[in-house]
Every structure is written in C-alpha cells, then in structure tokens.
Write a protein that holds these residues in place. Sequence first.
Motif, PDB file in Angstrom:
ATOM      1  N   SER A   1      49.951  -0.791  55.628  1.00 17.92           N
ATOM      2  CA  SER A   1      50.010   0.586  56.113  1.00 17.92           C
ATOM      3  C   SER A   1      50.051   0.664  57.633  1.00 17.92           C
ATOM      4  CB  SER A   1      48.791   1.358  55.608  1.00 17.92           C
ATOM      5  OG  SER A   1      48.759   2.658  56.132  1.00 17.92           O
ATOM      6  N   ARG A   2      50.515   1.821  58.116  1.00  9.16           N
ATOM      7  CA  ARG A   2      50.493   2.141  59.537  1.00  9.16           C
ATOM      8  C   ARG A   2      49.380   3.139  59.868  1.00  9.16           C
ATOM      9  NH1 ARG A   2      55.523   0.869  58.040  1.00  9.16           N
ATOM     10  NH2 ARG A   2      56.891  -0.197  59.543  1.00  9.16           N
TER      11      ARG A   2
ATOM     12  N   HIS B   1      50.497  -2.803  59.142  1.00  6.78           N
ATOM     13  CA  HIS B   1      51.339  -2.513  60.306  1.00  6.78           C
ATOM     14  C   HIS B   1      50.585  -1.626  61.306  1.00  6.78           C
ATOM     15  CE1 HIS B   1      54.976  -4.211  58.409  1.00  6.78           C
ATOM     16  NE2 HIS B   1      54.434  -3.756  57.294  1.00  6.78           N
ATOM     17  N   LEU B   2      49.290  -1.836  61.401  1.00  2.99           N
ATOM     18  CA  LEU B   2      48.480  -1.056  62.332  1.00  2.99           C
ATOM     19  C   LEU B   2      48.814  -1.446  63.771  1.00  2.99           C
ATOM     20  CD1 LEU B   2      45.036  -1.259  60.507  1.00  2.99           C
ATOM     21  CD2 LEU B   2      46.629   0.672  60.532  1.00  2.99           C
TER      22      LEU B   2
ATOM     23  N   PHE C   1      42.617   2.886  54.108  1.00  3.27           N
ATOM     24  CA  PHE C   1      41.809   1.838  53.484  1.00  3.27           C
ATOM     25  C   PHE C   1      41.195   2.196  52.133  1.00  3.27           C
ATOM     26  CE2 PHE C   1      42.498   0.261  57.667  1.00  3.27           C
ATOM     27  CZ  PHE C   1      42.633  -1.110  57.463  1.00  3.27           C
ATOM     28  N   PRO C   2      41.083   3.468  51.747  1.00  2.00           N
ATOM     29  CA  PRO C   2      40.696   3.739  50.362  1.00  2.00           C
ATOM     30  C   PRO C   2      41.667   3.194  49.324  1.00  2.00           C
ATOM     31  CG  PRO C   2      40.231   5.656  51.714  1.00  2.00           C
ATOM     32  CD  PRO C   2      41.007   4.691  52.586  1.00  2.00           C
TER      33      PRO C   2
ATOM     34  N   GLY D   1      53.871   8.423  61.555  1.00  3.95           N
ATOM     35  CA  GLY D   1      54.285   7.108  61.078  1.00  3.95           C
ATOM     36  C   GLY D   1      54.167   6.889  59.590  1.00  3.95           C
ATOM     37  N   ASP D   2      53.687   7.878  58.837  1.00  2.70           N
ATOM     38  CA  ASP D   2      53.485   7.683  57.391  1.00  2.70           C
ATOM     39  C   ASP D   2      54.722   8.119  56.620  1.00  2.70           C
ATOM     40  OD1 ASP D   2      52.680   7.551  54.755  1.00  2.70           O
ATOM     41  OD2 ASP D   2      50.653   8.258  55.176  1.00  2.70           O
ATOM     42  N   HIS D   3      55.614   7.174  56.392  1.00  2.00           N
ATOM     43  CA  HIS D   3      56.886   7.521  55.744  1.00  2.00           C
ATOM     44  C   HIS D   3      56.729   7.861  54.269  1.00  2.00           C
ATOM     45  CE1 HIS D   3      56.936   3.372  54.179  1.00  2.00           C
ATOM     46  NE2 HIS D   3      56.686   2.965  55.410  1.00  2.00           N
TER      47      HIS D   3
END
Length: 467
Positions: free
Chosen positions: A413-414, A36-37, A419-420, A58-60
């Motif tokens: 992810s947003r 969701h980038l 990416f790790p 944005g990281d819920h």
Amino acid sequence: MIKPFLNENFLLQNATAEKLYHDFAKELPIIDYHNHLPPDEIAQDKSFATITEVWLKGDHYKWRAMRANGIQERYITGETTDQEKFLQWAATVPYTMRNPLYHWTHLELQRYFGISRLLNADTAQEIFEQTNETLQSKGFSVKGLLRKMKVEVVCTTDHPTDSLEFHQQEMAAAGGLKMLPTFRPDKFIVVDAPDFLTYLEKLEGIVGYDISTFDKLVVALENRIDFFHALGCQLADHGLSQLFVDDATQWNNLDAILKKRKDQKKIEPREAAVFQMTMLYELSKIYYDKNWTMQLHLGAIRNNNSRLLRLAGADVGADSIGDYEQAAGLSAFLNRLDAEGQLTKTIIYNLNPRDNEVFATMIGNFNDGSSEGKIQWGSAWWFLDQKDGMEKQINTLSNMGLLSRFIGMLTDSRSFLSFPRHEYFRRILCNLLGKDVENGELPNDINWLGKLVEDICYHNAKQYFKF
C-alpha cells in the motif's frame, strides 16, 4: 439473529475461530515486508493536515471506485480541495458494498479514529472534521499511526538511483521502527520502456561513467546493490508482466540491443525478452550472493488508459489483470538458477487467479531443504487482496503446499492507514481454520493451531527474513 456490522467477531463465524483470533492473532506485531510507503514521510514523522491527505492521496483503489461511481476526475486527482475530495469519496462509500473497500474503510475509521458510524454523504462533513481534529493530536503523526498498529518493520520499494537518505536518517535515529529499503530495478530490465533512457542517464550520473555495454550496466547495478545492502536491504522486487523462456544463443546480442535503445531505435519483442531475462538472471545471482530474497510480481497489464495516463500519470488506477502465460518462463528461470546452485529465497505473486494452482505448485519444485519454505507463493496480490482472493490463496496453498510455512500478509500500500489489512487477513485465516475444526476436518488442538496462526501472522516472516 443478525450480527452487528464490524463487531469484535467480524468475519469469525464460530467459537474456535474467535478463540484463535483473540487469543493468538490479535495482538501480534506486524512485519510489512512489501509496501509503497514514502520513506521521507516516515523518517520525518510527517503529520497530516486532513484525512484526505493521509487516506485518499495516492490510493488508486479508492480512485477506481470513485470513477465507477461517476465522480469527475477533478475530485479524484484534480485540483479541488481536500474537503471536496473527501465528500465525494464519502458519497461513494455506500456504493462500495461487497467491495473490500467497504470493509477496509470502516475498519480504518474504527481502528485509528474510534469512529463506528457508517461513512456516507450524511455523515461525511462531521467525520471529516472529527478525523482532521484527531490527526492534530499527539500520536497521530506517521510513526504514531504505525505504533497504533504495532508495526515493527516496513520494507519500502525503492529505485536503484534513489539516494536512500531517509533510510539513513531513520537508521541513525535508532527508534523502535525498522525501515528497510527494497531494490526495485525494473526500469533497467524492461529495455523498451519509455523511460529506460531517462533512468539510465541518472544511473550514469551516480556511477560516474558511460554505460555503453550490458556488462557495464550489470556492474553499475551491482554497485547500487552494495549500497542498498549496506543500509540493511534484504529484498529485491520485480513487477513484470511475465517471464520468458530465455535463449542462450542470443546473449551475444545484448550490447547491440542496448546500443539500439540508446540510439532510440525500435526494440523488437524478442530482443526485449532476451534483455529482460538475461538481466534478471545476472541480478538474481547477485541477490544469491547477498542472501537477499527475490520477489516476482507477475501478471499486471499496466496503463491501459492512455487518456488517463496523459492526464494524471501512472499508478492512478488504470491497471488490471493480464492474461499472460506464466508457467514455462517461470519454471525455466527458477530451474536455471537452481541447477547452478544460485537460486536465492524467492517469493512469487500472481495477479491472474487462473494461475493460483500454477504458482502454488511451482514453489514445490524448487524447495531444497536449506530452509523452511525457501520458495514462497506470496499472499493474494492487488485485485486478489480481498476476502474471496485470500480464502482461495490460503485454500490452494493448503492443498498443494504447506500453509504452516507461509510468511503471511503484507499491505502493498501507499497509505499509512492500510495496516488493518493485516487484521483482515488474520481474521480470515482464523475463520477458515475454525470452520475446519468445527466440521471435524481438523483436531481441536488449540495450542498447535494457535502456534500455526502465530507463525503465519508473524513468526514465519520474522524467521524467513531474519529481521
């Protein structure tokens, strides 16, 4: 002997696992086929002023942890400063031990910023300043961050009414990164959703006519599919609570259901189900004609907290696992398309872990020999996207399907620092295979096992999507 935390053999519990990871998995590029980038930030190669902007906004996942730790909402989604928000997150991190956030947080600090210190209230200010300074350096814009992780492809998640201007801009730039759109038409499938009419009006504005019938809506969406396809789109995605066993005798009511919704009258649950399944069926036939891959994310119960929804909006950490029945509707839907010779490549994801075996066995019903792993059970999703969830998904798929044909991990992810998670998955995969070898349950054929690892982590997705 106690191993150092997050050392080079993190999660690798034996020599075979270490060899598989370091020799075969570690250096592979990343194909992130669902996330969701924000496309504008990729195309414009955005630089970030603070670690808070790139990491917490944005990281819920982090927001849920902060609320559970007693942090006030103003430090989460409110108007406090980036520094204040970061300090509150840092103070929360020690309390996330045994939550995947603890691993992810420190992996991300190490991989992007070279920071091995633990993040906590004592180190927060120093790490805040160091990361902010680093973010101003060359190579730490969006594309620089993606290059650090060897990201080859990102497939964003896009609404049918999106202009895709930033995908066009990135395509014209012809850089090393491939950014492709994904068609996500849920707003037109869930007819009783609160914002259905808002998006219908947007679509009418784009296609230039009044959408007064179900067929006109399908044609309008096909028009948008053609537009997406011209810009390289190869995937559709649907985030639905569940699929229903459709009733063909009620199809003639579709125009009446649409009119009822446009007149702002109450839609009955059965009407919503018929509308959803018929629209999904019609779209799926178009996906087949385009040779697209269809993704079905099933099982979330969303916006549970009405107070938080009013305060901060949707997608802020008030969703959870639903206990919907999945098997019958999913089976009927896939079977109908397969029987008509119009079932496209499909990836199904469950959110409720009780459905692991249901989804793992469902995919085996509809593979037809036309391609390897045509119907896929997707990687552990959302709340299951953690060590235990990944291990269960890998083990269940191994028991009931072909792990060797699995197309592997994605971030969903947003955040550009997420990416790790691919590394996390790769380490877990190598460790499971390594344990089997050490236990005598698999042969010590490193070359074949290495190929298996490379395929799951990269080559299977490359082949499946033809990127």
